[in-house]
Each structure stands twice: as structure tokens, then as C-alpha cells.
Motif scaffolding. Structure first.
Motif, PDB file in Angstrom:
ATOM      1  N   CYS A  47      13.522 -39.899  -5.267  1.00  0.00           N
ATOM      2  CA  CYS A  47      13.399 -39.399  -6.538  1.00  0.00           C
ATOM      3  C   CYS A  47      14.341 -40.248  -7.171  1.00  0.00           C
ATOM      4  O   CYS A  47      15.547 -39.606  -7.257  1.00  0.00           O
ATOM      5  CB  CYS A  47      13.613 -37.976  -6.630  1.00  0.00           C
ATOM      6  SG  CYS A  47      12.305 -36.949  -5.712  1.00  0.00           S
TER       7      CYS A  47
ATOM      8  N   ALA B 121      14.735 -41.941 -10.394  1.00  0.00           N
ATOM      9  CA  ALA B 121      15.031 -42.164 -11.816  1.00  0.00           C
ATOM     10  C   ALA B 121      16.209 -41.261 -12.219  1.00  0.00           C
ATOM     11  O   ALA B 121      16.299 -40.074 -11.945  1.00  0.00           O
ATOM     12  CB  ALA B 121      13.860 -42.166 -12.633  1.00  0.00           C
ATOM     13  N   PRO B 122      17.103 -41.780 -12.989  1.00  0.00           N
ATOM     14  CA  PRO B 122      17.301 -43.056 -13.909  1.00  0.00           C
ATOM     15  C   PRO B 122      17.746 -44.259 -12.884  1.00  0.00           C
ATOM     16  O   PRO B 122      18.208 -45.404 -13.261  1.00  0.00           O
ATOM     17  CB  PRO B 122      18.218 -42.849 -14.891  1.00  0.00           C
ATOM     18  CG  PRO B 122      19.125 -41.806 -14.796  1.00  0.00           C
ATOM     19  CD  PRO B 122      18.440 -40.869 -13.922  1.00  0.00           C
ATOM     20  N   GLY B 123      17.999 -43.936 -11.779  1.00  0.00           N
ATOM     21  CA  GLY B 123      18.377 -45.108 -10.815  1.00  0.00           C
ATOM     22  C   GLY B 123      19.902 -45.155 -10.393  1.00  0.00           C
ATOM     23  O   GLY B 123      20.506 -46.110  -9.704  1.00  0.00           O
ATOM     24  N   GLY B 124      20.948 -44.052 -10.583  1.00  0.00           N
ATOM     25  CA  GLY B 124      22.032 -44.124 -10.454  1.00  0.00           C
ATOM     26  C   GLY B 124      22.475 -44.284  -8.884  1.00  0.00           C
ATOM     27  O   GLY B 124      23.355 -45.119  -8.622  1.00  0.00           O
ATOM     28  N   LYS B 125      21.972 -43.636  -7.913  1.00  0.00           N
ATOM     29  CA  LYS B 125      22.274 -43.640  -6.596  1.00  0.00           C
ATOM     30  C   LYS B 125      21.446 -44.847  -5.996  1.00  0.00           C
ATOM     31  O   LYS B 125      22.147 -45.241  -5.190  1.00  0.00           O
ATOM     32  CB  LYS B 125      21.789 -42.345  -5.804  1.00  0.00           C
ATOM     33  CG  LYS B 125      22.674 -41.023  -6.787  1.00  0.00           C
ATOM     34  CD  LYS B 125      22.138 -39.635  -6.230  1.00  0.00           C
ATOM     35  CE  LYS B 125      22.873 -38.591  -7.114  1.00  0.00           C
ATOM     36  NZ  LYS B 125      21.917 -38.393  -8.131  1.00  0.00           N
TER      37      LYS B 125
ATOM     38  N   ASP C 248       9.787 -42.872  -8.411  1.00  0.00           N
ATOM     39  CA  ASP C 248       9.767 -41.814  -9.376  1.00  0.00           C
ATOM     40  C   ASP C 248       8.354 -41.442  -9.657  1.00  0.00           C
ATOM     41  O   ASP C 248       7.644 -42.352  -9.962  1.00  0.00           O
ATOM     42  CB  ASP C 248      10.902 -41.862 -10.441  1.00  0.00           C
ATOM     43  CG  ASP C 248      11.269 -40.523 -10.897  1.00  0.00           C
ATOM     44  OD1 ASP C 248      12.386 -40.170 -10.669  1.00  0.00           O
ATOM     45  OD2 ASP C 248      10.499 -40.022 -11.748  1.00  0.00           O
TER      46      ASP C 248
ATOM     47  N   ARG D  71      10.565 -42.971 -16.760  1.00  0.00           N
ATOM     48  CA  ARG D  71      11.838 -42.908 -16.317  1.00  0.00           C
ATOM     49  C   ARG D  71      12.077 -44.054 -15.154  1.00  0.00           C
ATOM     50  O   ARG D  71      13.123 -44.506 -15.047  1.00  0.00           O
ATOM     51  CB  ARG D  71      12.090 -41.439 -15.688  1.00  0.00           C
ATOM     52  CG  ARG D  71      12.444 -40.512 -16.591  1.00  0.00           C
ATOM     53  CD  ARG D  71      12.503 -38.883 -16.056  1.00  0.00           C
ATOM     54  NE  ARG D  71      13.342 -38.782 -15.065  1.00  0.00           N
ATOM     55  CZ  ARG D  71      14.930 -38.549 -15.485  1.00  0.00           C
ATOM     56  NH1 ARG D  71      15.343 -38.763 -16.437  1.00  0.00           N
ATOM     57  NH2 ARG D  71      15.588 -38.418 -14.195  1.00  0.00           N
TER      58      ARG D  71
ATOM     59  N   ASP E 139       3.958 -40.047  -7.132  1.00  0.00           N
ATOM     60  CA  ASP E 139       4.297 -38.624  -6.581  1.00  0.00           C
ATOM     61  C   ASP E 139       4.826 -39.106  -4.907  1.00  0.00           C
ATOM     62  O   ASP E 139       4.036 -39.579  -4.024  1.00  0.00           O
ATOM     63  CB  ASP E 139       3.036 -37.900  -6.310  1.00  0.00           C
ATOM     64  CG  ASP E 139       3.433 -36.350  -5.748  1.00  0.00           C
ATOM     65  OD1 ASP E 139       4.723 -36.551  -5.193  1.00  0.00           O
ATOM     66  OD2 ASP E 139       2.726 -35.527  -5.687  1.00  0.00           O
ATOM     67  N   ALA E 140       6.328 -38.980  -4.725  1.00  0.00           N
ATOM     68  CA  ALA E 140       6.570 -39.218  -3.383  1.00  0.00           C
ATOM     69  C   ALA E 140       6.058 -38.600  -2.272  1.00  0.00           C
ATOM     70  O   ALA E 140       6.006 -38.979  -1.333  1.00  0.00           O
ATOM     71  CB  ALA E 140       8.302 -39.191  -3.627  1.00  0.00           C
TER      72      ALA E 140
ATOM     73  N   ASP F 201      16.903 -36.809  -3.514  1.00  0.00           N
ATOM     74  CA  ASP F 201      17.696 -36.237  -4.553  1.00  0.00           C
ATOM     75  C   ASP F 201      16.751 -35.772  -5.404  1.00  0.00           C
ATOM     76  O   ASP F 201      16.188 -36.003  -6.424  1.00  0.00           O
ATOM     77  CB  ASP F 201      18.400 -37.486  -5.372  1.00  0.00           C
ATOM     78  CG  ASP F 201      19.469 -36.953  -6.417  1.00  0.00           C
ATOM     79  OD1 ASP F 201      19.902 -35.941  -6.064  1.00  0.00           O
ATOM     80  OD2 ASP F 201      19.800 -37.796  -7.439  1.00  0.00           O
TER      81      ASP F 201
HETATM   82  C1  LIG Z   1      17.599 -35.376  -9.841  1.00  0.00           C
HETATM   83  S1  LIG Z   1      16.614 -36.385 -10.327  1.00  0.00           S
HETATM   84  C2  LIG Z   1      17.012 -38.027  -9.678  1.00  0.00           C
HETATM   85  C3  LIG Z   1      18.464 -38.580 -10.135  1.00  0.00           C
HETATM   86  C4  LIG Z   1      18.335 -40.013  -9.368  1.00  0.00           C
HETATM   87  N1  LIG Z   1      18.419 -39.923  -8.085  1.00  0.00           N
HETATM   88  C5  LIG Z   1      19.685 -40.750  -9.889  1.00  0.00           C
HETATM   89  O1  LIG Z   1      20.946 -40.675  -9.296  1.00  0.00           O
HETATM   90  O2  LIG Z   1      19.892 -41.291 -10.900  1.00  0.00           O
HETATM   91  C6  LIG Z   1      15.079 -35.906  -9.908  1.00  0.00           C
HETATM   92  C7  LIG Z   1      13.777 -37.340 -10.340  1.00  0.00           C
HETATM   93  O3  LIG Z   1      12.978 -36.672  -9.385  1.00  0.00           O
HETATM   94  C8  LIG Z   1      11.862 -36.982 -10.229  1.00  0.00           C
HETATM   95  N2  LIG Z   1      10.504 -36.540  -9.537  1.00  0.00           N
HETATM   96  C9  LIG Z   1      10.216 -35.099  -9.753  1.00  0.00           C
HETATM   97  N3  LIG Z   1       9.123 -34.833  -9.048  1.00  0.00           N
HETATM   98  C10 LIG Z   1       8.569 -35.820  -8.121  1.00  0.00           C
HETATM   99  C11 LIG Z   1       7.720 -36.460  -7.295  1.00  0.00           C
HETATM  100  N4  LIG Z   1       6.826 -35.429  -6.827  1.00  0.00           N
HETATM  101  N5  LIG Z   1       7.888 -37.800  -6.756  1.00  0.00           N
HETATM  102  C12 LIG Z   1       8.846 -38.552  -7.108  1.00  0.00           C
HETATM  103  N6  LIG Z   1       9.719 -38.281  -7.963  1.00  0.00           N
HETATM  104  C13 LIG Z   1       9.775 -36.788  -8.702  1.00  0.00           C
HETATM  105  C14 LIG Z   1      11.815 -36.805 -11.654  1.00  0.00           C
HETATM  106  O4  LIG Z   1      11.016 -37.652 -12.449  1.00  0.00           O
HETATM  107  C15 LIG Z   1      13.272 -37.136 -11.725  1.00  0.00           C
HETATM  108  O5  LIG Z   1      13.605 -38.524 -12.155  1.00  0.00           O
END
Ligand SMILES: C[S@@+](CC[C@H](N)C(=O)[O-])C[C@H]1O[C@@H](n2cnc3c(N)ncnc32)[C@H](O)[C@@H]1O
Length: 438
Positions: free
Chosen positions: A258, A260-264, A281, A286, A307-308, A326
Motif C-alpha cells: 500500500c 502511495a504516496p511513496g514515502g516508505k 496502490d 495516488r 488491489d494488493a 502500511d
Molecule cells: C497509509 S497509506 C500508505 C502510505 C505509504 N505507505 C507511504 O508511506 O507513503 C495506505 C494506502 O493504501 C492504499 N490502499 C487501500 N486499499 C488498498 C488495496 N486493496 N490495495 C492496494 N492499496 C490499497 C490507499 O490508496 C493508500 O494510498
């Protein structure tokens, strides 16, 4: 008596106040998200200082909207009609400019009165002036930080953190510090610290976070040395700690599920560009932000929109050595940064998030190599999304066991570690590290 001077958005600060009020009107009165509204509104302001002020006004209001609403209710004989949401938002924005932002009273009052004229509400100029002058004289009545949280969320927080609940509410209403992450590809943190000192930016270092610098005061990113070149990024301390929980070995195949926005994703690659990284993502727009982040930093990853949890659509069957989930969550640990999340959250949203987290955990576990590391992280403070979610997963998966994490990652919380908002200047965050039987 209302004055008849022509309204002008060119008067100092008027466009800034109107931009902020438009965002607040949408978020407070039409249930729009701050994230969706703020970017477009700020892009109408060419000067970065105006953008910074508009953003500060919006955040100050949204950290305590009930406080300003209660002040208007107490001080106005008649509430403004529903259709006058923009005028109401301007008044609230005016109050927040006085407290907590502490802008010079004359500038805050004059710009708000002029803005009222500019939106075609010249007949409310006198009222605006009187309300804001009263706030200057008497101060804006204090609010109760608990009032920001819906009752059902308070029940969760007070059950999960009975001793810390008031601290959580207070920290969530306060502006957060700005944290930077020095890019190891471009030099050491110490070298970047020297550049900050030369630029006159004050900061402190955190012994537990090797790449982090905490600024004494937030600054526009454009003023950070080397920001455009990718020498540094803005990222909260708690988010930076995730790289130390995952700790993939060199050349590992890593999945950021998960992303976006890609920080980790970016942080892991800055630490070790030999990683073979896949970043997914579900939101294509995003995912574009991940692309932008990686380009600015000169890093590479395989990006997948989807969808992951639906692994048949994107996984080639070659297992990952390390998986980071995340997870999408209630964001209750970052209310100080995204104060609108609790305004709009309903209890049914939490049930949906819990189901999604469990679905992602179950599906992604299959993509991990035997012996591999799986990190589950959230920016939530709710135990249902954190320790209890992971414990339920461990109950379903006999081949999964939790590994201990040390005190750098917060207090012990079941099978993981929890940071509560504001602790050591950090966002609220949860971490659990799982190992798959080899
Ligand atoms: C907490 S944020 C992630 C922040 C990111 N790891 C960072 O450090 O920048 C959660 C992300 O999960 C994505 N998301 C939600 N459901 C998802 C799914 N089923 N599969 C993949 N990504 C999903 C959302 O779009 C969102 O961008």
C-alpha cells in the motif's frame, strides 16, 4: 452601517483568506476531504507565503472546529443561514488567525472584513469587524479538545488508552513538528545538517532515527537546501521508523503493498538501491505520486496499480523476501496532520477498514518466502486495527510468529509496538514484525 468601498481581491491577504474559507466551507459544510480541497485551492495562490498561510488557517480551524462554532453561536444573535457557508467559514478563519495563529490583529481583522466584501457580503462587513474586534479584546473562548472526536471513537480511545486519552486529544489538537529525511544517496545526515545550519534553519537530531532531522519551525519545502534535487524529503519520524522495522537484506525482493504516496518505498530505496522493489496502490492517481516521488529522488521500483489483496492479478508467483503492509486505517494517529479525518469518520467505516486490513494480511502472507519478514504498520491508535488485528491473524496462521521490537518503536502493545500522537514529537503509529516459518 456598512461601508461602500469597492471590494477587491487584490487587497493584501484577501485572496489568501478567501482560498482558506473556500476549503473550510467545503470540508465543514459539505463533508469534503481536506486533502481533496486544499491542493486545488492553494494552486490559485502564486506566492508560497500565501499558500503557507492559507494552509495554516485551514489546519488551525479544522483542529478545533467546535471551538469556533461555539464562539459564533455565543456571540451572534442569529446564526448565519445555511446558504451562507462561505461567509461563516470566513468568520471562523478570522477567529483562528487571532488564536491560535496569533497574526497581528489589525491585519487579520482588516483582511477578513475586506474578504467579506469581496465575496459579495458587504452587508456583513460591520458584523465581521465587530466579532473579530471582540475576539481581539476578550480572546477566543477556549475549546475542549475532546469535542473534536465523535463519541464512538472516544469510547474506543478511552477503552484502549484510559490513562493517555487526554494526552491523545491534546496532542491531536496541536500543530505537529516538521520532520525531514536526509537522502543517504546524496550524502550523510550530518552533511545535510551542515547545509541546514548554513541556511539558518534550526533543527535537532534524533538518536533513534538515523536519517531524521526535526525542524524547530516548519518552513516551505522550496526553502530547504537541495529539496528539488532530491537531497531531502519531508516525512514524519514514525513513518521513517518503518525502514528500521523491515530492515531488508541487500538485493532482497521487497513488496510495498500500500505504497502511495511513496514515502516508505523511497526511504527503503534510499537506504539500499540494490533492493528489487514492487510498489502497489489501488488508487492510480495516488500511484502517480509514487512515480513523482521516485523520479525526484532518482530511484526505481516496479509500480502496480491494483488491489494488493487480489494477488492473482499482479503476482508472478516469485515470493518476496520482505513485505510491508502500511495498511489503510482510521488515521487516528495523525489527526494533528489530517484533522478532518475524525470529522467525517463513521463507525461503519471502521468495520470496513478492519475487514480490508484482515483481507490484505491474509492474501499478502502467501506472497512471502518461508523465513521472510512481514511488517504490518498503521497510523492508527485503535487496538482493533493494530495489536488485536495482528493477534487475530496469528490465530489464523500457524506459520506466522511475531518478533519482538525494541523501545525505539514505542511502548509495548500486544504483539507490536505503539507510538501515541505527540510522543517524542511523532505521529501515532503501530508496528508489528512477523516471521514466516522457514
Ligand atoms: C497509509 S497509506 C500508505 C502510505 C505509504 N505507505 C507511504 O508511506 O507513503 C495506505 C494506502 O493504501 C492504499 N490502499 C487501500 N486499499 C488498498 C488495496 N486493496 N490495495 C492496494 N492499496 C490499497 C490507499 O490508496 C493508500 O494510498
Amino acid at each position: 452601517m456598512t461601508e461602500r468601498r469597492p471590494a477587491s481581491t487584490a487587497a493584501p491577504g484577501v485572496a489568501t483568506r478567501i482560498a482558506a474559507a473556500r476549503v473550510l466551507d467545503a470540508v465543514l459544510h459539505r463533508h469534503r476531504s481536506l486533502r481533496a480541497e486544499l491542493g486545488p485551492a492553494l494552486s490559485t495562490l502564486p506566492d508560497p507565503r500565501d499558500r503557507a498561510l492559507a494552509e495554516a488557517i485551514c489546519l488551525a480551524v479544522l483542529r478545533a472546529p467546535q471551538r469556533y462554532a461555539a464562539t459564533l453561536d455565543a456571540w451572534m444573535a442569529k446564526p448565519l443561514p445555511q446558504r451562507d457557508g462561505l461567509a461563516r467559514a470566513l468568520l471562523i478563519a478570522g477567529l483562528a488567525q487571532l488564536d491560535p495563529l496569533g497574526l497581528p490583529a489589525h491585519a487579520a481583522v482588516a483582511a477578513t472584513v475586506e474578504s467579506m466584501r469581496a465575496i459579495g457580503q458587504a452587508h456583513r462587513a460591520g458584523l465581521t469587524n465587530a466579532l473579530l474586534r471582540r475576539a481581539v479584546r476578550e480572546g477566543v473562548p477556549a475549546g475542549d479538545p475532546r469535542a473534536h472526536w465523535p463519541g464512538w471513537l472516544r469510547s474506543h480511545i478511552e477503552a484502549d488508552w484510559p490513562i493517555d486519552a487526554d494526552m491523545i486529544y491534546a496532542a491531536s489538537a496541536a500543530p505537529p513538528p516538521m520532520w525531514l529525511r536526509a537522502n543517504r544517496r546524496r550524502g550523510t545526515r550530518d552533511a545535510y545538517a551542515t547545509r541546514l545550519t548554513e541556511a539558518g534553519v534550526e533543527f535537532t537530531l534524533d538518536d533513534d532515527l538515523p536519517d531524521a532531522l526535526r525542524l524547530a519551525q516548519a518552513v516551505p519545502v522550496a526553502t530547504l537546501p537541495g529539496f528539488a534535487e532530491g537531497d531531502v524529503s519531508v516525512q514524519d519520524a514514525s513513518a521513517q521508523a518503518v525502514a528500521d522495522v523491515l530492515m531488508p537484506r541487500p538485493r532482497a525482493r521487497v513488496l510495498d503493498a500500500c505504497a502511495a504516496p511513496g514515502g516508505k518505498t523511497a526511504h527503503l530505496l534510499e537506504r539500499d538501491p540494490t533492493l528489487s522493489m514492487t510498489a502497489i496502490d489501488v488508487e492510480p492517481a495516488r500511484l502517480q505520486q509514487v512515480d513523482g516521488t521516485l523520479q525526484r529522488l532518482g530511484l526505481q521500483a516496479r509500480l502496480v496499480a491494483g488491489d494488493a489483496a487480489d494477488i492473482d492479478t499482479w503476482w508472478d508467483g516469485t515470493p518476496f523476501d520482505a513485505v510491508l503492509l502500511d495498511a489503510p486505517c482510521s488515521a487516528t494517529g495523525i489527526v494533528r496532520r489530517q484533522p478532518d479525518v475524525v470529522l467525517h469518520r463513521r463507525e461503519s467505516d471502521l468495520a470496513a477498514l478492519l475487514a480490508l486490513q484482515a483481507r490484505l494480511l491474509d492474501a499478502l502472507w502467501a506472497t512471502l518466502v518461508p523465513g521472510g519478514t512481514f511488517v504490518y504498520a498503521t497510523c492508527s491508535i485503535l487496538q482493533d486495527e493494530n495489536a488485536r488485528q495482528v493477534e487475530a491473524f496469528l490465530g489464523r496462521r500457524p506459520d506466522a510468529r511475531a518478533e519482538p521490537l525494541d523501545a525505539r518503536f514505542g511502548r509495548e502493545s500486544g504483539v507490536g509496538r505503539q507510538v501515541l500522537p505527540g510522543e517524542r514529537g511523532r505521529d501515532g503509529f503501530f508496528y508489528a514484525r512477523l516471521r514466516k516459518a522457514g
